[in-house]
Design an enzyme around this catalytic site. Structure first.
Site, PDB file in Angstrom:
ATOM      1  N   ARG A   1     -30.655  12.280   9.039  1.00 32.39           N
ATOM      2  CA  ARG A   1     -31.321  13.248   8.165  1.00 32.39           C
ATOM      3  C   ARG A   1     -30.842  14.655   8.449  1.00 32.39           C
ATOM      4  NH1 ARG A   1     -36.099  10.683   6.460  1.00 32.39           N
ATOM      5  NH2 ARG A   1     -36.975  12.551   5.564  1.00 32.39           N
TER       6      ARG A   1
ATOM      7  N   LYS B   1     -41.973  16.103   2.904  1.00 31.43           N
ATOM      8  CA  LYS B   1     -42.733  16.419   1.689  1.00 31.43           C
ATOM      9  C   LYS B   1     -44.224  16.504   1.975  1.00 31.43           C
ATOM     10  CE  LYS B   1     -40.595  13.241  -0.768  1.00 31.43           C
ATOM     11  NZ  LYS B   1     -40.213  12.312  -1.841  1.00 31.43           N
TER      12      LYS B   1
ATOM     13  N   GLU C   1     -38.619   9.367  -4.590  1.00 31.28           N
ATOM     14  CA  GLU C   1     -39.971   8.957  -4.926  1.00 31.28           C
ATOM     15  C   GLU C   1     -40.597  10.178  -5.593  1.00 31.28           C
ATOM     16  OE1 GLU C   1     -41.788   7.452  -1.338  1.00 31.28           O
ATOM     17  OE2 GLU C   1     -43.685   7.266  -2.416  1.00 31.28           O
TER      18      GLU C   1
HETATM   19  P1  ATP Z   1     -39.752  13.097   3.038  1.00 32.95           P
HETATM   20  O1  ATP Z   1     -39.551  12.515   4.393  1.00 32.95           O
HETATM   21  O2  ATP Z   1     -39.415  14.547   2.955  1.00 32.95           O
HETATM   22  O3  ATP Z   1     -41.088  12.801   2.453  1.00 32.95           O
HETATM   23  P2  ATP Z   1     -38.579  10.894   1.687  1.00 32.95           P
HETATM   24  O4  ATP Z   1     -37.515  10.225   2.431  1.00 32.95           O
HETATM   25  O5  ATP Z   1     -39.899  10.252   1.661  1.00 32.95           O
HETATM   26  O6  ATP Z   1     -38.659  12.403   2.138  1.00 32.95           O
HETATM   27  P3  ATP Z   1     -37.571  10.175  -0.880  1.00 32.95           P
HETATM   28  O7  ATP Z   1     -37.964  10.700  -2.206  1.00 32.95           O
HETATM   29  O8  ATP Z   1     -37.931   8.792  -0.533  1.00 32.95           O
HETATM   30  O9  ATP Z   1     -38.167  11.177   0.193  1.00 32.95           O
HETATM   31  O10 ATP Z   1     -36.037  10.448  -0.622  1.00 32.95           O
HETATM   32  C1  ATP Z   1     -34.995  10.170  -1.519  1.00 32.95           C
HETATM   33  C2  ATP Z   1     -33.720  10.063  -0.735  1.00 32.95           C
HETATM   34  O11 ATP Z   1     -33.475  11.265  -0.004  1.00 32.95           O
HETATM   35  C3  ATP Z   1     -33.782   8.949   0.287  1.00 32.95           C
HETATM   36  O12 ATP Z   1     -32.583   8.206   0.204  1.00 32.95           O
HETATM   37  C4  ATP Z   1     -33.905   9.651   1.603  1.00 32.95           C
HETATM   38  O13 ATP Z   1     -33.333   8.897   2.639  1.00 32.95           O
HETATM   39  C5  ATP Z   1     -33.178  10.966   1.348  1.00 32.95           C
HETATM   40  N1  ATP Z   1     -33.683  12.027   2.224  1.00 32.95           N
HETATM   41  C6  ATP Z   1     -34.960  12.449   2.358  1.00 32.95           C
HETATM   42  N2  ATP Z   1     -35.060  13.411   3.303  1.00 32.95           N
HETATM   43  C7  ATP Z   1     -33.807  13.619   3.770  1.00 32.95           C
HETATM   44  C8  ATP Z   1     -33.238  14.482   4.762  1.00 32.95           C
HETATM   45  N3  ATP Z   1     -33.991  15.347   5.458  1.00 32.95           N
HETATM   46  N4  ATP Z   1     -31.907  14.432   4.968  1.00 32.95           N
HETATM   47  C9  ATP Z   1     -31.134  13.579   4.271  1.00 32.95           C
HETATM   48  N5  ATP Z   1     -31.601  12.737   3.332  1.00 32.95           N
HETATM   49  C10 ATP Z   1     -32.916  12.742   3.076  1.00 32.95           C
HETATM   50 MG    MG Z   2     -39.677   7.979   0.993  1.00 29.71          MG
END
Ligand code: ATP
Ligand code: MG
Length: 551
Positions: free
Chosen positions: A259, A269, A34
Site C-alpha cells: 500500500r 476511508k 468499493e
Molecule cells: P481503505 O483501506 O482506504 O478503506 P480499501 O482498500 O477498502 O481502502 P477499496 O475501495 O476496496 O478501498 O480499494 C480499491 C482498490 O484500491 C483496491 O484494489 C485496494 O487494494 C486499492 N487500495 C486501497 N488503498 C490503497 C493504498 N493505500 N495503496 C495502494 N492501493 C490501495
Molecule cells: Mg476494501
C-alpha cells in the site's frame, strides 16, 4: 507517459513471462473500488498500476464497482469515484461494471459448490465460529452442518435466499480444511443473510456474497488476466484460487503489492470518514485531506500525483513515503506550468511622490519567465502601491536584504526602479506608508545607465488591487505517523494551525481567474483559486510555499 509509468518491474516481469509462454495473449486488469467513500492518493497508486499496466500492454482496464456490501455504499461516491479517475487522466471506455450485476451468477456458483459437496449451510454466528476455527498451530473443530447431505444443504441455502431465516441465523460455508495452517481456508463464509436495500438490486436479495467469494468470481467473469491488489490479500490468495479451481472457471492471477502510505496523514476511508462526520475538516474535499478531490481543490496536479506514484513504483515492501518527496514533485510541476502573478499577503503602502496623482499606466508582463507560450498579462500601475511589509526595514540586517530602507533603490518588478526617501509611522511605531521617488527613465525595470539594484520586489497598484481571502493550508497532523501511538486517538494530533485565513491584495487578473486556476504568486508560493472563488469575492488556497521550509 514514460516518466509517469509505474516502474512495476516484478508485476511486468510476470506479465512478460505470461505473454512469452502464450499463457495470455491480451492483458485485462481492473480497478475495483468499493463505493463507500472518496478515493485517496493510495487509490491513485492502484489506479496508476491497473490502468497504467493495461496501457503499457495495449490491454484493457475495467472499472468495476465492488458493490457487494449494501450498507456502507452510496450513489454520491459512485459519481465522485468516476470523476476522480478521469481527473487523474485514465479512461475505462466501455468497460464499466458492477459486482451486483453478477449476483445471479454468483448464486448459481454457490449452488454448484454445494452440489460438488464443497459448501454447506452452517448455523454458527461469526463469533461462535471463531471457537471452531481455532488458531494456526492447532487444527480447528468440525462446525455443525459440515456433515449435512447435499440435498439438505441445497434446501437450506434456498431457504436462506427466500428469506426464511433471520439475519445472521446461518451462513453458507466453503468446505475446505478445518486443519489448514491458513485460517482463511478453514471453511470460510461465502454468503450471509442481511436484509439491506441495495442501490442496484433493491430488495431482490436478502443474502449477499462475502468479499472473498465475490471478488474472484467477478475477476473470472470479466476475463481479468492479472488482478492486482494490496498485500493484505496475499493470505487470501489460496482461497481465491480454490474457489475458481473448484468451480473450474477462468482463473486470473492475483498479484499483491504494498500500500501507499504518506507521512502526516491517514489513508483509510474509515478514518477519513470520521474526520468528515465529526466536522474536523470541511468535507471530503477539504484541501488538507489526502483524497483526490481534496488534493485537486488544494491545487495539486494530476500529473504530479501520477509522477509520484510512478517514482514509488510497485514493490512488496511496506513503507511510509515522505510527504516532502510528494511536495517537491508538485513544486517541480507547478513551477513549470503555473502562470506568475502578483499578490501582497501582508500589505504596506508605498507612495511614489513624483508620480502624477491621477495617472495610471499598464505594463504587459510575461506570465512565465521561461515559457513564452503562457503569454502575457496587463498589470496596472499608479502612484500608490502595496508591497509586503517585510520588503521595508528601518535598518537592514545584512547586505543580503533585498527590500527598501531609506536611501535604498529597488526594482518594482517589471515597472520602474524606485528609491525610498522617508517612512511615515503612527504613534505606536507602525509603518503607515513609505515614501519613494521613482525614476521615469527606468520604465520596464532597467536603468539606461546600466546601474544595478540589489532587489526586485512584487507590488500591486493600490487603486486596482482587489481584496482576496487567502486560505493557507498546511499538513493536517502534527505527527509523522498519527497512528503510531495506539493508546491515543489519531484525531488528537490534528494541527489547529493547519488552516489560517487572511486577506491579501491581488492584481486584477487574479480576481478574474476561474475557480481551480493555479498561479505562482511571485516570491510567495503556489496558489489555486478555490471552488468558492468569484471575481467579486476572490478566494485562493495556498497549495504550497515556494520552497520547502527548512527543517
Ligand atoms: P481503505 O483501506 O482506504 O478503506 P480499501 O482498500 O477498502 O481502502 P477499496 O475501495 O476496496 O478501498 O480499494 C480499491 C482498490 O484500491 C483496491 O484494489 C485496494 O487494494 C486499492 N487500495 C486501497 N488503498 C490503497 C493504498 N493505500 N495503496 C495502494 N492501493 C490501495
Ligand atoms: Mg476494501
Amino acid at each position: 507517459m514514460s516518466n509517469e509509468e509505474i516502474k512495476t518491474n516484478f508485476i511486468h516481469d510476470i506479465i512478460d513471462a505470461d505473454l512469452a509462454s502464450g499463457k495470455r495473449t491480451q492483458i485485462v486488469t481492473r480497478f475495483p473500488p468499493e463505493p463507500n467513500g472518496y478515493l485517496h492518493i493510495g487509490h491513485a497508486k492502484a489506479i496508476c498500476l491497473d490502468f497504467g499496466t493495461a496501457e503499457k500492454y495495449n490491454g484493457k482496464c475495467h472499472l468495476r464497482f465492488d458493490d457487494t456490501n449494501p450498507e456502507a455504499e452510496d450513489e454520491e461516491y459512485v459519481q465522485a469515484i468516476q470523476d476522480d479517475i478521469k481527473w487523474l487522466g485514465f479512461d475505462w471506455g466501455e468497460n464499466l461494471f458492477w459486482a451486483s450485476n453478477y449476483f445471479d451468477q454468483m448464486y448459481s456458483y454457490a449452488v454448484e459448490l454445494i452440489k460438488k459437496g464443497k459448501a454447506y449451510v452452517c448455523e454458527l454466528s461469526q463469533e461462535a465460529f471463531k471457537d471452531y476455527r481455532g488458531i494456526p498451530t492447532e487444527p480447528g473443530k468440525e462446525p455443525p452442518g459440515r456433515q449435512n447431505t447435499i440435498e439438505e444443504n441445497l434446501a437450506l441455502f434456498e431457504k436462506m435466499k427466500n428469506g426464511e431465516f433471520e439475519d445472521g441465523a446461518c451462513v453458507l460455508r466453503a468446505r475446505i480444511d478445518m486443519a489448514s495452517p491458513n485460517l482463511h481456508l478453514r471453511d470460510p463464509a461465502l454468503y450471509r443473510i442481511k436484509r439491506a436495500h441495495h442501490h442496484n438490486t433493491g430488495d431482490t436479495w436478502c443474502i449477499y456474497p462475502m468479499y472473498d467469494f465475490a471478488h474472484c468470481i467477478e475477476d473470472s467473469i470479466e476475463g481479468v488476466t492479472h488482478s492486482m491488489c494490496t498485500l493484505e490479500f496475499e493470505v487470501h490468495r489460496p482461497l481465491y484460487d480454490w474457489i475458481l479451481q473448484t468451480l473450474e472457471i477462468f482463473q486470473p492471477q492475483q498479484i499483491e503489492f504494498s500500500r501507499l502510505n504518506l507521512t502526516y496523514t491517514v489513508m483509510s476511508k474509515r478514518k477519513l470518514l470520521e474526520l468528515v462526520n465529526e466536522k474536523l475538516v470541511d468535507g471530503w474535499d477539504d484541501p488538507r485531506m489526502p483524497t483526490l478531490c481534496g488534493m485537486r481543490r488544494r491545487g495539486f496536479t494530476a500529473a504530479a500525483i501520477r509522477n509520484f506514484c510512478g517514482i514509488l513504483g510497485a514493490t512488496k515492501v511496506e513503507s511510509i513515503s515522505e510527504i516532502e518527496l510528494f511536495e517537491s514533485i508538485v513544486r517541480d510541476d507547478l513551477n513549470e506550468t503555473s502562470p506568475r502573478a502578483m499578490a501582497v499577503l501582508d500589505p504596506i503602502k508605498v507612495v511614489l511622490e513624483n508620480y502624477p496623482e491621477d495617472q495610471t499606466e499598464t505594463f504587459e508582463l510575461p506570465n512565465h519567465p521561461k515559457k513564452e507560450e503562457l503569454g502575457t498579462r496587463t498589470v496596472p500601475f499608479s502612484r500608490e502601491l502595496f508591497i509586503e511589509r517585510n520588503d521595508y526595514i528601518d535598518v537592514p540586517p545584512n547586505n543580503k536584504y533585498k527590500g527598501f530602507f531609506v536611501g535604498r533603490e529597488v526594482r518594482l518588478r517589471g515597472a520602474y526602479l524606485a528609491t525610498c526617501t522617508a517612512v511615515e509611522k503612527d504613534a505606536d511605531g507602525n509603518v503607515v506608508f513609505i515614501a519613494c521617488t521613482y525614476d521615469p527613465k527606468t520604465k520596464g525595470g532597467s536603468a539606461p545607465d546600466g546601474r544595478k539594484v540589489k532587489g526586485t520586489i512584487h507590488w500591486v497598484s493600490a487603486k486596482h488591487a482587489v481584496d482576496a481571502e487567502i486560505r493557507s493550508y498546511d499538513r493536517l497532523f502534527t505527527e509523522e505517523n498519527p497512528l503510531a501511538d495506539k493508546e491515543k486517538d489519531f484525531k488528537e494530533f490534528i494541527d489547529p494551525q493547519s488552516l489560517e485565513i487572511s486577506t491579501a491584495k491581488i492584481e486584477p487578473v487574479l480576481a478574474q481567474a476561474v475557480p481551480s486556476s493555479r498561479f505562482q504568486f511571485e516570491r510567495i508560493g503556489y496558489f489555486c483559486a478555490d471552488l468558492d472563488h468569484t471575481p467579486e469575492a476572490p478566494v485562493y488556497n495556498r497549495t504550497l510555499t515556494l520552497r520547502a521550509p527548512r527543517k
